[in-house]
Design an enzyme around this catalytic site. Structure first.
Site, PDB file in Angstrom:
ATOM      1  N   HIS A 109      -9.974  31.567  45.150  1.00 34.76           N
ATOM      2  CA  HIS A 109     -10.674  30.722  46.115  1.00 34.76           C
ATOM      3  C   HIS A 109     -11.750  29.947  45.370  1.00 34.76           C
ATOM      4  O   HIS A 109     -12.473  30.520  44.558  1.00 34.76           O
ATOM      5  CB  HIS A 109     -11.293  31.586  47.217  1.00 34.76           C
ATOM      6  CG  HIS A 109     -11.983  30.775  48.267  1.00 34.76           C
ATOM      7  ND1 HIS A 109     -11.289  30.007  49.177  1.00 34.76           N
ATOM      8  CD2 HIS A 109     -13.294  30.600  48.549  1.00 34.76           C
ATOM      9  CE1 HIS A 109     -12.165  29.387  49.971  1.00 34.76           C
ATOM     10  NE2 HIS A 109     -13.382  29.728  49.613  1.00 34.76           N
ATOM     11  N   ASP A 145      -9.914  35.114  52.828  1.00 36.30           N
ATOM     12  CA  ASP A 145     -10.874  35.032  51.712  1.00 36.30           C
ATOM     13  C   ASP A 145     -11.857  36.200  51.732  1.00 36.30           C
ATOM     14  O   ASP A 145     -13.080  36.021  51.581  1.00 36.30           O
ATOM     15  CB  ASP A 145     -11.635  33.682  51.754  1.00 36.30           C
ATOM     16  CG  ASP A 145     -10.696  32.494  51.635  1.00 36.30           C
ATOM     17  OD1 ASP A 145      -9.653  32.628  50.972  1.00 36.30           O
ATOM     18  OD2 ASP A 145     -11.004  31.439  52.213  1.00 36.30           O
TER      19      ASP A 145
HETATM   20  C1  GRF Z   1      -7.532  25.811  43.945  1.00 33.89           C
HETATM   21  O1  GRF Z   1      -8.795  25.204  44.061  1.00 33.89           O
HETATM   22  C2  GRF Z   1      -7.566  27.206  44.488  1.00 33.89           C
HETATM   23  O2  GRF Z   1      -8.792  27.850  44.284  1.00 33.89           O
HETATM   24  C3  GRF Z   1      -7.333  26.987  45.956  1.00 33.89           C
HETATM   25  O3  GRF Z   1      -6.399  25.957  46.021  1.00 33.89           O
HETATM   26  C4  GRF Z   1      -6.490  25.152  44.851  1.00 33.89           C
HETATM   27  C5  GRF Z   1      -5.146  25.112  44.235  1.00 33.89           C
HETATM   28  O4  GRF Z   1      -5.077  24.201  43.170  1.00 33.89           O
HETATM   29  N1  GRF Z   1      -6.893  28.211  46.593  1.00 33.89           N
HETATM   30  P1  GRF Z   1      -3.761  24.131  42.288  1.00 33.89           P
HETATM   31  O5  GRF Z   1      -2.587  23.883  43.219  1.00 33.89           O
HETATM   32  O6  GRF Z   1      -3.623  25.418  41.532  1.00 33.89           O
HETATM   33  O7  GRF Z   1      -3.993  22.954  41.390  1.00 33.89           O
END
Ligand code: GRF
Length: 214
Positions: A109, A145
């Site tokens: 997160h 979360d």
């Molecule tokens: C990240 O910021 C993660 O923390 C959140 O969703 C985003 C995913 O980014 N859960 P990616 O698809 O890995 O680029």
């Protein structure tokens, strides 16, 4: 070697970080399958380029969350998945998935939980005016979360930051701590005691401590 199932919904930069650490052998894992609940996302191309099995299970094709997750569980089990890695997966998780992989689902997160749960955490942080933001890897439980925290990393928030610039700074640390947390799990070094995750042995190298820019 542990087998991962990586669930994505979008660009998959965390998936890419995991693939890169597997390739350079700093992460002792293999990816059994990547599943996206959305078609035509960049993360699927990343999996394809790495030669990892990837497929779409579109949640819109199911009557409810439970039937979607039943299909997901079947695919993850068929791939021999031992750890489910949520990497930008945008669906709420229910008891169907939780019961199929107890203590074996982790999420990342883009905030220092328990601050700024839910959607658009980086925008929440900018709008709130915090000086420090970051990322959290945690076990997944029934609440959003919320599960026990494995690793966190902090980044400064500049007064000129926009949600976009903060997102980029947080992503850089996400890409460090997610593979590191998976490696700890793979080594059997994580023990959950209530809200606490105990890490046995020497802790892995983490991003340098937060230093304010002059
Ligand atoms: C990240 O910021 C993660 O923390 C959140 O969703 C985003 C995913 O980014 N859960 P990616 O698809 O890995 O680029």
């Amino acid at each position: 070697m542990i087998t991962l199932g990586v669930l994505i919904s979008g660009s998959g930069t965390n998936l890419q970080a995991i693939l890169d650490r597997i390739a350079d052998r700093s992460l002792d894992a293999r990816i059994g399958v990547v599943v996206s609940n959305r078609p035509d996302v960049k993360g699927l191309d990343r999996a394809g380029a790495a030669g990892v099995p990837a497929e779409v299970i579109d949640h819109r094709g199911f009557a409810d969350r439970a039937s979607f997750e039943t299909a997901l569980v079947a695919r993850l089990r068929a791939a021999g998945v031992e750890l489910v890695v949520l990497a930008g997966f945008d669906r709420l998780v229910t008891q169907v998935l939780l019961a199929a992989f107890p203590g074996r689902i982790i999420n990342i997160h883009p905030a220092l939980l328990p601050a700024f749960k839910g959607l658009h955490a980086q925008r929440q942080a900018v709008e709130y005016g915090v000086r420090v933001a970051g990322a959290t890897v945690h076990f997944v439980d029934a609440d959003v979360d919320h599960g026990p925290i494995i690793l966190q990393a902090a980044v400064p928030v500049d007064q000129e930051d926009t949600p976009e610039t903060l997102t980029a700074r947080i992503l850089a640390v996400e890409h460090q701590i997610y593979p590191a947390a998976i490696q700890l799990f793979a080594e059997g070094r994580l023990t959950v005691e209530g809200r606490h995750v105990r890490i046995s042995g020497t802790r892995p190298p983490l991003p340098p401590p937060l230093v304010r820019r002059a």
